[in-house]
Write an enzyme that holds these catalytic residues in place. Sequence first.
Site, PDB file in Angstrom:
ATOM      1  N   TYR A 193     -14.203  -1.434   8.330  1.00  0.00           N
ATOM      2  CA  TYR A 193     -12.793  -1.042   8.500  1.00  0.00           C
ATOM      3  C   TYR A 193     -12.346  -1.329   9.940  1.00  0.00           C
ATOM      4  O   TYR A 193     -11.295  -1.943  10.172  1.00  0.00           O
ATOM      5  CB  TYR A 193     -12.685   0.451   8.162  1.00  0.00           C
ATOM      6  CG  TYR A 193     -11.351   1.107   8.406  1.00  0.00           C
ATOM      7  CD1 TYR A 193     -10.197   0.674   7.768  1.00  0.00           C
ATOM      8  CD2 TYR A 193     -11.266   2.212   9.264  1.00  0.00           C
ATOM      9  CE1 TYR A 193      -8.989   1.320   7.980  1.00  0.00           C
ATOM     10  CE2 TYR A 193     -10.056   2.861   9.467  1.00  0.00           C
ATOM     11  CZ  TYR A 193      -8.920   2.407   8.833  1.00  0.00           C
ATOM     12  OH  TYR A 193      -7.722   3.044   9.040  1.00  0.00           O
TER      13      TYR A 193
ATOM     14  N   GLY B 234       0.812  -1.224   0.000  1.00  0.00           N
ATOM     15  CA  GLY B 234       0.000   0.000   0.000  1.00  0.00           C
ATOM     16  C   GLY B 234       0.837   1.261   0.000  1.00  0.00           C
ATOM     17  O   GLY B 234       0.441   2.291   0.551  1.00  0.00           O
TER      18      GLY B 234
ATOM     19  N   ASP C  68       2.196  -1.668  -4.534  1.00  0.00           N
ATOM     20  CA  ASP C  68       0.837  -1.113  -4.493  1.00  0.00           C
ATOM     21  C   ASP C  68       0.119  -1.557  -5.762  1.00  0.00           C
ATOM     22  O   ASP C  68       0.745  -1.970  -6.731  1.00  0.00           O
ATOM     23  CB  ASP C  68       0.880   0.424  -4.438  1.00  0.00           C
ATOM     24  CG  ASP C  68      -0.391   1.026  -3.848  1.00  0.00           C
ATOM     25  OD1 ASP C  68      -0.318   1.627  -2.783  1.00  0.00           O
ATOM     26  OD2 ASP C  68      -1.480   0.858  -4.458  1.00  0.00           O
TER      27      ASP C  68
ATOM     28  N   ASP D 263      -1.420  -6.742  -5.468  1.00  0.00           N
ATOM     29  CA  ASP D 263      -2.737  -6.730  -4.839  1.00  0.00           C
ATOM     30  C   ASP D 263      -2.648  -7.686  -3.653  1.00  0.00           C
ATOM     31  O   ASP D 263      -2.485  -8.894  -3.834  1.00  0.00           O
ATOM     32  CB  ASP D 263      -3.778  -7.224  -5.855  1.00  0.00           C
ATOM     33  CG  ASP D 263      -5.185  -7.264  -5.267  1.00  0.00           C
ATOM     34  OD1 ASP D 263      -5.332  -6.976  -4.063  1.00  0.00           O
ATOM     35  OD2 ASP D 263      -6.124  -7.583  -6.023  1.00  0.00           O
TER      36      ASP D 263
ATOM     37  N   LYS E  69      -9.642  -4.046  11.224  1.00  0.00           N
ATOM     38  CA  LYS E  69      -8.427  -3.563  11.912  1.00  0.00           C
ATOM     39  C   LYS E  69      -8.312  -4.222  13.291  1.00  0.00           C
ATOM     40  O   LYS E  69      -7.209  -4.582  13.733  1.00  0.00           O
ATOM     41  CB  LYS E  69      -8.437  -2.039  12.043  1.00  0.00           C
ATOM     42  CG  LYS E  69      -8.095  -1.309  10.758  1.00  0.00           C
ATOM     43  CD  LYS E  69      -6.643  -1.556  10.329  1.00  0.00           C
ATOM     44  CE  LYS E  69      -6.290  -0.915   9.016  1.00  0.00           C
ATOM     45  NZ  LYS E  69      -4.968  -1.287   8.510  1.00  0.00           N
TER      46      LYS E  69
ATOM     47  N   GLY F 250      -0.420   4.930  -0.859  1.00  0.00           N
ATOM     48  CA  GLY F 250      -1.436   5.612  -0.054  1.00  0.00           C
ATOM     49  C   GLY F 250      -0.872   6.800   0.710  1.00  0.00           C
ATOM     50  O   GLY F 250       0.273   7.216   0.493  1.00  0.00           O
ATOM     51  N   GLN F 251      -1.686   7.324   1.633  1.00  0.00           N
ATOM     52  CA  GLN F 251      -1.332   8.587   2.298  1.00  0.00           C
ATOM     53  C   GLN F 251      -0.064   8.471   3.146  1.00  0.00           C
ATOM     54  O   GLN F 251       0.745   9.394   3.181  1.00  0.00           O
ATOM     55  CB  GLN F 251      -2.506   9.052   3.174  1.00  0.00           C
ATOM     56  CG  GLN F 251      -2.366  10.498   3.627  1.00  0.00           C
ATOM     57  CD  GLN F 251      -3.231  10.840   4.829  1.00  0.00           C
ATOM     58  OE1 GLN F 251      -3.947   9.977   5.357  1.00  0.00           O
ATOM     59  NE2 GLN F 251      -3.167  12.077   5.270  1.00  0.00           N
TER      60      GLN F 251
HETATM   61  C1  AKB Z   1     -10.400   7.052   8.490  1.00  0.00           C
HETATM   62  O1  AKB Z   1     -10.981   8.136   8.689  1.00  0.00           O
HETATM   63  O2  AKB Z   1     -10.965   6.042   8.070  1.00  0.00           O
HETATM   64  C2  AKB Z   1      -8.922   6.987   8.815  1.00  0.00           C
HETATM   65  C3  AKB Z   1      -8.692   6.444  10.186  1.00  0.00           C
HETATM   66  C4  AKB Z   1      -9.060   7.235  11.359  1.00  0.00           C
HETATM   67  O3  AKB Z   1      -8.193   5.368  10.319  1.00  0.00           O
HETATM   68  N1  AKB Z   1      -8.336   8.282   8.697  1.00  0.00           N
END
Ligand code: AKB
Length: 315
Positions: free
Chosen positions: A136, A7, A31, A47, A140, A10-11
């Site tokens: 998400y 990745g 990436d 991927d 995580k 990404g940011q």
């Molecule tokens: C999001 O907003 O999904 C991310 C995070 C807080 O992990 N920036």
Amino acid sequence: MKILMTGAGGQIGSDLITALVAQGHSIVATDLKPRPSTPEVAWRGLDVVDGAAVDRIIAEEAPEVVYHLAAILSATGEKNPALAYAVNQTGTWNVLEACRTRGVRQLMFCSSIAVYGPGLPDPTPDDVGLRPTTMYGVTKAAGEMLCEYYRAKRGLDCRGVRFPGLISASLPGGGSTDYALFMYVDGVRVGSYQAFARPDTRVPLMYMPDGVRGLLELAAAPADKLTRAIYNIAGFSPRADEIAASVGRAVPGVTITYQPDPLRQGILDSWPRALDDTCARADWGWAPRYTLDQMTVDLVPKIRELLSGGAKLTH
Ligand code: AKB
């Protein structure tokens, strides 16, 4: 040392690559995205959902350390939970297994405040019940537990941080905390921004240089000092209208308005207002360096520079 990053487009990737190159490491960036114009490091398409491809690339490159950054963020993940599950859950499993079987020494994992759900103590410590409300956050939280498992039982030195919303001079993709960065980008670019969050929204945020330094300091910490695999790290927790005021001090005349988006506001309201990072401070000496206003002073010229170079910082 040879380091592989997933990745990397990404940011976090570009700032992390710059910091690792400055430390003298050899980087293999991977990436789905094509190589950006900078930074100049080895770049391979990958991927993480494709387990055979992850295994092949780790076998071929034989990195000593892997930074696993590939992820679908909170807002995009709620629009496409299957994609979030595939990338964040299956992808993390694929990376862990390839690291274990191919003899990688250390895996650095990026977790998030999204592992938390509503109703927790303020500030929120590391060890509370995790009841995330997004795919998400669910993935995580599972990734954190997998890191603990591999650390305890599978001989892989997994470590990670729970990041607040990160702010830097590059655009994030599909996060709920993105309103904070957009205030800066659109404030500089067009002089106004309509935030998708209420003005009283308060969540943990951090300037990217602190975030990257936190990850690097944890990676380098002596193993016998660590009492856990995953650590909260805190920066600052301003209300949205306090960020707007800080932007206004650096970009006079900027106008920030508020039009909450139900999906992203609901996610933001489910997260802690502030993090307790006592364990990271005690175990490996973590301390943030940037306040909100210090970040603003550093960030605004960087955004101006990027925009004057023709960067497409739009959302
Ligand atoms: C999001 O907003 O999904 C991310 C995070 C807080 O992990 N920036």
